[in-house]
Motif scaffolding. Structure first.
Motif, PDB file in Angstrom:
ATOM      1  N   ILE A  20       8.323   6.009  -4.175  1.00 35.84           N
ATOM      2  CA  ILE A  20       8.701   5.293  -5.386  1.00 35.84           C
ATOM      3  C   ILE A  20      10.209   5.077  -5.366  1.00 35.84           C
ATOM      4  O   ILE A  20      10.991   6.025  -5.264  1.00 35.84           O
ATOM      5  CB  ILE A  20       8.286   6.068  -6.647  1.00 35.84           C
ATOM      6  CG1 ILE A  20       6.754   6.196  -6.691  1.00 35.84           C
ATOM      7  CG2 ILE A  20       8.792   5.372  -7.906  1.00 35.84           C
ATOM      8  CD1 ILE A  20       6.231   7.065  -7.795  1.00 35.84           C
ATOM      9  N   PHE A  21      10.604   3.810  -5.442  1.00 37.33           N
ATOM     10  CA  PHE A  21      12.017   3.440  -5.457  1.00 37.33           C
ATOM     11  C   PHE A  21      12.393   2.970  -6.855  1.00 37.33           C
ATOM     12  O   PHE A  21      11.574   2.384  -7.564  1.00 37.33           O
ATOM     13  CB  PHE A  21      12.291   2.309  -4.460  1.00 37.33           C
ATOM     14  CG  PHE A  21      11.908   2.635  -3.042  1.00 37.33           C
ATOM     15  CD1 PHE A  21      12.529   3.658  -2.357  1.00 37.33           C
ATOM     16  CD2 PHE A  21      10.916   1.909  -2.393  1.00 37.33           C
ATOM     17  CE1 PHE A  21      12.178   3.958  -1.048  1.00 37.33           C
ATOM     18  CE2 PHE A  21      10.559   2.190  -1.089  1.00 37.33           C
ATOM     19  CZ  PHE A  21      11.194   3.222  -0.406  1.00 37.33           C
ATOM     20  N   ASN A  60       0.776  -1.244   0.000  1.00 41.55           N
ATOM     21  CA  ASN A  60       0.000   0.000   0.000  1.00 41.55           C
ATOM     22  C   ASN A  60       0.808   1.296   0.000  1.00 41.55           C
ATOM     23  O   ASN A  60       0.238   2.364  -0.240  1.00 41.55           O
ATOM     24  CB  ASN A  60      -0.927   0.027   1.226  1.00 41.55           C
ATOM     25  CG  ASN A  60      -1.925  -1.104   1.219  1.00 41.55           C
ATOM     26  OD1 ASN A  60      -2.401  -1.517   0.165  1.00 41.55           O
ATOM     27  ND2 ASN A  60      -2.244  -1.627   2.400  1.00 41.55           N
ATOM     28  N   ASP A  61       2.109   1.215   0.279  1.00 38.85           N
ATOM     29  CA  ASP A  61       2.855   2.456   0.490  1.00 38.85           C
ATOM     30  C   ASP A  61       4.001   2.688  -0.476  1.00 38.85           C
ATOM     31  O   ASP A  61       4.494   3.810  -0.586  1.00 38.85           O
ATOM     32  CB  ASP A  61       3.408   2.497   1.928  1.00 38.85           C
ATOM     33  CG  ASP A  61       2.302   2.444   2.964  1.00 38.85           C
ATOM     34  OD1 ASP A  61       1.306   3.173   2.792  1.00 38.85           O
ATOM     35  OD2 ASP A  61       2.414   1.672   3.934  1.00 38.85           O
ATOM     36  N   ILE A  62       4.462   1.657  -1.188  1.00 43.37           N
ATOM     37  CA  ILE A  62       5.628   1.817  -2.051  1.00 43.37           C
ATOM     38  C   ILE A  62       5.395   1.184  -3.420  1.00 43.37           C
ATOM     39  O   ILE A  62       4.548   0.303  -3.587  1.00 43.37           O
ATOM     40  CB  ILE A  62       6.888   1.191  -1.428  1.00 43.37           C
ATOM     41  CG1 ILE A  62       6.781  -0.350  -1.439  1.00 43.37           C
ATOM     42  CG2 ILE A  62       7.124   1.694  -0.021  1.00 43.37           C
ATOM     43  CD1 ILE A  62       8.094  -1.054  -1.613  1.00 43.37           C
ATOM     44  N   SER A  63       6.184   1.657  -4.382  1.00 42.76           N
ATOM     45  CA  SER A  63       6.298   0.997  -5.687  1.00 42.76           C
ATOM     46  C   SER A  63       7.768   0.984  -6.061  1.00 42.76           C
ATOM     47  O   SER A  63       8.531   1.874  -5.659  1.00 42.76           O
ATOM     48  CB  SER A  63       5.501   1.725  -6.764  1.00 42.76           C
ATOM     49  OG  SER A  63       4.118   1.491  -6.633  1.00 42.76           O
ATOM     50  N   ILE A  64       8.172  -0.017  -6.861  1.00 44.25           N
ATOM     51  CA  ILE A  64       9.559  -0.136  -7.288  1.00 44.25           C
ATOM     52  C   ILE A  64       9.618  -0.163  -8.811  1.00 44.25           C
ATOM     53  O   ILE A  64       8.866  -0.900  -9.456  1.00 44.25           O
ATOM     54  CB  ILE A  64      10.216  -1.415  -6.730  1.00 44.25           C
ATOM     55  CG1 ILE A  64      10.082  -1.471  -5.203  1.00 44.25           C
ATOM     56  CG2 ILE A  64      11.689  -1.484  -7.123  1.00 44.25           C
ATOM     57  CD1 ILE A  64      10.584  -2.764  -4.583  1.00 44.25           C
ATOM     58  N   VAL A  65      10.506   0.648  -9.374  1.00 46.57           N
ATOM     59  CA  VAL A  65      10.756   0.659 -10.815  1.00 46.57           C
ATOM     60  C   VAL A  65      12.110  -0.016 -11.037  1.00 46.57           C
ATOM     61  O   VAL A  65      13.125   0.431 -10.503  1.00 46.57           O
ATOM     62  CB  VAL A  65      10.781   2.092 -11.370  1.00 46.57           C
ATOM     63  CG1 VAL A  65      11.083   2.083 -12.872  1.00 46.57           C
ATOM     64  CG2 VAL A  65       9.461   2.799 -11.100  1.00 46.57           C
TER      65      VAL A  65
END
Length: 224
Positions: A165-166, A83-88
């Motif tokens: 976003i990482f 729910n709190d992060i996304s990774i590219v």
């Protein structure tokens, strides 16, 4: 700016040939909302390890991480990742047998966050925001260029309405012109969408365009 992520006395090590190799050493740092950060450092300095820890994919040997003032141990790593992060990722990690639009839609089904009812239109709008027009959004992702696939991955990272976003070497496979375009997208995410973007990179081009450059050396983070 408001604090969003705080690292306190993070330690990480592993055993190599019978010896303990220290990677992170009482590392502390505070990230603010709405800023674009780059983390630099030589190969083997622990950049990817650090990213894995702050993304909740691994745990430190000791120390604490706080997201919006709450300890990750209290939030729960699964809930934090959902729910709190996304990774590219450098390799995009898109599903090749789905269209660009379907890849973005899939991300919306994997969060508990409140999302608009018309998710299909939101997905198209996100893709268009990052230069993937409707006709390309309906193509299989492996029919798109590398830069376009990375834009789809970035649109996907926004689809679940997260604040962190990482990215791990997100422009490593791209030419210089496309690299600069992707960097501008990250800047836009931070400045226009108020996301906190944290990118691990070896690229001087990427780091020079960020709001804050950080060096990982001797197991700690230093502003440069």
């Amino acid at each position: 700016m408001a604090e969003i992520l705080r690292l306190e006395n993070i330690n990480y090590s592993y055993i190599d040939g019978g010896y303990e190799r220290k990677i992170l050493n009482d590392l502390s740092y505070t990230f603010e909302a709405g800023k674009f950060y780059t983390i630099l450092g030589p190969s083997g300095s622990g950049k990817t390890t650090l990213l894995s820890i702050i993304a909740g994919l691994d745990e430190p040997k000791s120390g604490n991480i706080y997201f919006e003032g709450k300890n990750l141990k209290e939030i729960g790593l699964h809930k934090y990742r959902r729910n709190d992060i996304s990774i590219v990722f450098q390799q995009y990690n898109l599903i090749s047998y789905l269209t660009a639009h379907e890849n973005v839609m899939l991300a919306m089904s994997e969060t508990d966050n409140q999302l608009p009812k018309d998710r299909k239109q939101v997905a198209y709008s996100l893709l268009e925001k990052f230069g993937i027009v409707h006709t390309k959004a309906d193509r299989l992702v492996n029919q798109l260029s590398g830069g376009e696939q990375q834009r789809v991955a970035i649109a996907r990272s926004l689809a679940s309405n997260v604040n962190l976003i990482f990215a791990d070497e997100p422009t490593g496979n791209l030419d210089t012109a496309t690299e600069k375009e992707i960097i501008n997208v990250f800047k836009e995410l931070a400045h226009d969408f108020s996301k906190t973007v944290i990118v691990v990179t070896h690229s001087d081009t990427v780091s020079a365009m960020s709001d804050q450059r950080i060096l990982l050396t001797d197991g700690i983070l230093k502003d440069i």
